[in-house]
Structure formats: C-alpha cells, structure tokens
Design a protein around this motif. Structure first.
Motif, PDB file in Angstrom:
ATOM      1  N   THR A 388       0.856  -1.187   0.000  1.00  0.00           N
ATOM      2  CA  THR A 388       0.000   0.000   0.000  1.00  0.00           C
ATOM      3  C   THR A 388       0.889   1.233   0.000  1.00  0.00           C
ATOM      4  O   THR A 388       2.074   1.162   0.352  1.00  0.00           O
ATOM      5  N   GLU A 389       0.265   2.344  -0.333  1.00  0.00           N
ATOM      6  CA  GLU A 389       1.019   3.592  -0.358  1.00  0.00           C
ATOM      7  C   GLU A 389       1.625   3.877   1.020  1.00  0.00           C
ATOM      8  O   GLU A 389       2.792   4.264   1.135  1.00  0.00           O
ATOM      9  N   ALA A 390       0.821   3.665   2.053  1.00  0.00           N
ATOM     10  CA  ALA A 390       1.298   3.974   3.402  1.00  0.00           C
ATOM     11  C   ALA A 390       2.488   3.090   3.786  1.00  0.00           C
ATOM     12  O   ALA A 390       3.466   3.567   4.362  1.00  0.00           O
ATOM     13  N   ASN A 391       2.424   1.788   3.460  1.00  0.00           N
ATOM     14  CA  ASN A 391       3.533   0.895   3.797  1.00  0.00           C
ATOM     15  C   ASN A 391       4.807   1.271   3.048  1.00  0.00           C
ATOM     16  O   ASN A 391       5.898   1.293   3.604  1.00  0.00           O
ATOM     17  N   VAL A 392       4.624   1.542   1.761  1.00  0.00           N
ATOM     18  CA  VAL A 392       5.794   1.898   0.951  1.00  0.00           C
ATOM     19  C   VAL A 392       6.414   3.184   1.500  1.00  0.00           C
ATOM     20  O   VAL A 392       7.636   3.296   1.666  1.00  0.00           O
ATOM     21  N   ALA A 393       5.545   4.155   1.808  1.00  0.00           N
ATOM     22  CA  ALA A 393       6.038   5.429   2.351  1.00  0.00           C
ATOM     23  C   ALA A 393       6.786   5.185   3.659  1.00  0.00           C
ATOM     24  O   ALA A 393       7.862   5.753   3.900  1.00  0.00           O
TER      25      ALA A 393
END
Ligand SMILES: Nc1nc2c(ncn2[C@@H]2O[C@H](COP(=O)(O)OP(=O)(O)OP(=O)(O)O)[C@@H](O)[C@H]2O)c(=O)[nH]1
Ligand SMILES: [Mg+2]
Length: 452
Positions: A388-393
């Motif tokens: 997810t975007e949050a995990n990658v970030a």
C-alpha cells in the motif's frame, strides 16, 4: 488508502506505522500536525524495491522524427537529457530577474532575519517545481509576469514526450493502431515547421488534428500509460488534455501548466522573497544531475534550511546518467551524504518525499515496489507488508532516516507532491513554522552566546 489530496495522510500513516514497529505502541501523529518525526528505529536494515511492469502491445509506426535531427538519437535517455536544457537560452527570461547563476549572490552576507534555504535532491525530484510554487506563493505578480516565457518549453515537453513514447514502442515492439501511425507520420512531416533550434517553438495549425487523433486513440493512450509507469519526468496526459488551449492564438500558460513542465536546471538559481513579519528567504534551486552537483559546495555556507527532495514515485526509474542506478537509491545516497555532512550539522533538514501521486498510480497499475527479484534484499519486518502507499512510504521514510546520524534531531519528514498547489503550500507553511519555531530562536541563542 490515504486521501490523495491530503498533505499529511500518507506521511501520518507512514510515521504511525514506523513508530508502532519501533515501540510497539500507537502514537497520535495528528497531535503534531506539522511534522513527521520520531521515525528512527533500531538497527538499520536493507530494503529492496522493484518495478514489475505490465506492458501494452502493439504495432509500431514507420520511423518518425518530431524534434529534428539535432541531439535526438531516439533513445529515451538522450531525449530526457536534452529535454528542457535545449531551450535554456530562451527560457532565461522566465526564470525571473531576481534569479541568477552568479556565485556572488550565493556568497552575499547573511542578515539575521534572512533565512537561507537550499533545495537539494537528485535530478527530476521536484526541486524547481517546489521553487516555482514558492514564487507563486510569495511573489505571485513576478511569477505571473514570466509565465508566457514557458510556452516554448511546454511545447517541447509535449513533442519530446511523443517522440519518447514512440521510440520506447519501437524498442519494445509495441503495436500501434493505423490512426496512430498516420498521425505520427503527419506530425513527422510537419517537423520542420514545429521545431526550431534556438528559435521559438511554433506549432502550425495543421498539427492540431494529428495531435487530437493521438490523444483520442486508445492505442496511443495505452502506450502513454505504460510509458508513464517508468518515466514520470513529464505528465504528458496533462498536456494532451489542454491541446485546444495550446493551439489558441491567445494561449498563455497557466500556473499549473508551468508546474507540470520539465525544465532541467543547470547551475544555481536564486531568488529572495519576503515571507511576512521579520522573515526574508533566500532560496536556492540547484541542478540535481550528477554533473551539476559538483557546483553545490559553492552554496553550502551558512545554510539554515535544506529541503531535500526524494521522489518516492520514481522507485522503478533509472538515473539519466546511469542506467544501472535507481532514482530513489540515488536520492538515498545523496541524502546520506547531506545528512552526515559537517556543513549541515546545525541545519534544519526537511526530507520531503515527492511524487506520491506517481507511486499511487503505479501501485494501482500493479507495479510492485518490493519484489524478491531485485538485487537488494527487503528488511525482514517489511517483507510481508502489503504494497500500500502507506507501507511503501513508511519503508522509505524509515530507510532514509536510518541514513542520517543516529543522534540527529534536525530531520523532519514530509510528503508533499511538488506539482500539487495545495500540498506545496502546506509544505511552505511547514517550512515557515519550523523556521520560526527552531531556526530563528537557534540563531538568537547563538548570537547571544557570542555576545556574552
Ligand atoms: N506527478 C508529479 N510530478 C512531479 C512532482 N514533482 C515534480 N514533478 C514533475 O517532475 C518533473 C521534474 O521536476 P523538476 O522540479 O524540474 O525536477 P528537479 O529536481 O528540479 O530536476 P533538476 O533540475 O534536473 O535537478 C516536472 O515535469 C514536474 O512537473 C510530483 O510530486 N508529482
Ligand atoms: Mg530543477
């Protein structure tokens, strides 16, 4: 999924996830609305990331050449390298009278209320875009005055992108529809009237029809879409969507047109702005290409704030000068050297991740950030995370922060897309808040201790 328009949403999620992995406890980062700090964790781990591209396929058109014979050998890297710099001479007026590459300006004496800010980061990370956002915020009239000067570069961006997509298709064996092939041929036939070296770029009225045909063609849009998964230097969909405006005799670039335009920076560009109250900024936009970085040292003296740009959404893109190097890896190495440099030991460093919108788009298209096929290995704690975007970030925020010295407390992490007006405005608000809260008191304390 985080709210794409929210400045802090992905960042807050990233900070919260990293904090939880570090302490095992939830922390309410919304109580600290401006910053994302405290991401430092235990021992450094290595992360890997990769792009797993889905491809479009289709028939390639006969050879076309849109940009004339000078300097374009058809390869993407060459196009990207020449893009933006080729018209530099023409574009200088649009850069504004307060800007210069003159090193004397860089060495000018520092006034107590004048805050020196450097925009650093690798090429294509959004430095100049954020610089223009700053001018739009603080020197709007001057920015508006220079907007017409961007027209030539906008047209060059559009045509350069078409050429690049075509060349990519040729290399990778994409199949284009008959309409696309015909349109490309028609544009190619017009090339002598479209493109001039060291002259204003003009689009003859006849170019509108083939450009429209390309824009409306499923085959071409799908090729653009695939291409955009490995090159985020130009948002060609944006320019295709404003074709009619571009062909209007009275066309004047809008602010958003300028913010979406790629113009590679050479040298050091400076502007001074009054922020309000007692504050004045001297902001330096530095060229991020490898050759340009040799000049950076000249601007390193007496810096109060570094805004470092790391293009999160470019995780699967390569550096122009080195087909082996990933843009985000390049950003990480650069950040490590800046964060550990003696020049910036007392400097506030805003580590801003840009191009989250590109990350979101790539994830939605099925591109994988973390794969086991990449040379680098994933840190154990993240190996089973969903992409997810949050995990990658969170992974990258963590990875970058571990590259800073263990004891450093001068790094603030943010996530703001440089070409998004709202997000950039919030970033500049954050810079101002941090300058008032940390930089100005630090300076006063220093001058008092010197006087004592
Ligand atoms: N989608 C998207 N595009 C961005 C973002 N930031 C910058 N861009 C685009 O990326 C391209 C490169 O941005 P620049 O600001 O010129 O990059 P730079 O860091 O100044 O590059 P150099 O001058 O070569 O050092 C431009 O077309 C921008 O519009 C972002 O957050 N999202
Ligand atoms: Mg630049």
């Amino acid at each position: 999924m985080a709210d794409p328009r929210s400045f802090r949403s992905a960042g807050v999620a990233a900070a919260a996830a990293a904090e939880k992995s570090r302490t095992g406890k939830e922390k309410d980062f919304d109580r600290d609305p401006a910053t994302l700090t405290a991401l430092r964790g235990p021992s450094p781990q290595r992360t890997s990331f990769a792009g797993n591209l889905s491809t479009t396929s289709t028939l390639v058109a006969p050879d076309i050449e849109l940009l004339g014979s000078k300097g374009h050998d058809g390869r993407r890297r060459h196009w990207r390298r020449s893009l933006g710099t080729s018209l530099r001479g023409l574009m200088l007026p649009c850069l504004g009278s307060s800007e210069q590459t003159d090193m004397q300006a860089v060495a000018a004496p520092k006034d107590r209320e004048t805050i020196k800010i450097l925009l650093l980061g690798p090429s294509n990370s959004g430095k100049s875009t954020l610089y223009n956002q700053m001018r739009l915020l603080y020197t709007k009239d001057e920015f508006q005055r220079h907007k017409p000067g961007w027209r030539a570069t906008i047209l060059e961006n559009l045509l350069g992108h078409i050429q690049a997509v075509y060349q990519e298709g040729k290399t990778r064996g994409w199949l284009f529809s008959r309409v696309v092939k015909r349109s490309l041929r028609e544009l190619s036939d017009l090339k002598d009237r479209i493109y001039r070296w060291w002259e204003l770029v003009e689009l003859p009225a006849e170019a509108l029809a083939p450009l429209r045909n390309l824009r409306d063609s499923e085959s071409w849009r799908s090729a653009m879409q695939t291409y955009s998964l490995t090159d985020t230097s130009v948002d060609a969909f944006y320019f295709m969507d404003i074709l009619e405006r571009l062909f209007d005799d009275k066309y004047a670039p809008s602010s958003q047109d300028v913010l979406n335009t790629r113009l590679k920076t050479t040298g050091i560009v400076e502007t001074a702005v009054d922020v309000g109250g007692e504050l004045r900024y001297r902001v330096f936009d530095l060229g991020g290409a490898r050759a340009e970085r040799k000049k950076w040292i000249r601007a390193f003296d007496g810096v109060d704030v570094v805004v470092f740009h790391a293009p999160l959404g470019s995780f699967n893109e390569r550096v122009d000068e080195d087909a082996e190097a990933s843009q985000l890896d390049e950003a990480l190495k650069l950040f490590a050297s800046i964060a550990n440099s003696k020049w910036f030991a007392d400097t506030l460093i805003i580590l801003n991740f840009t191009k989250s919108d590109c990350l979101r788009r790539k994830l939605a298209a099925g591109v994988k950030v973390f794969t086991t096929t990449r040379q680098q290995t994933l840190p154990d704690t993240w190996a089973d995370k969903s992409q997810t975007e949050a995990n990658v970030a969170a992974v990258f925020a963590d990875k970058f922060l571990r590259a800073a010295p263990e004891t450093a407390d001068n790094v603030v992490v943010t996530f703001a897309d440089a070409n998004d007006v709202l997000q950039a405005a919030r970033l500049w608000d954050l810079v101002e808040a941090k300058v008032r809260e940390r930089v100005v008191p630090f300076r006063h304390a220093q001058s008092q201790s010197r006087a004592a």
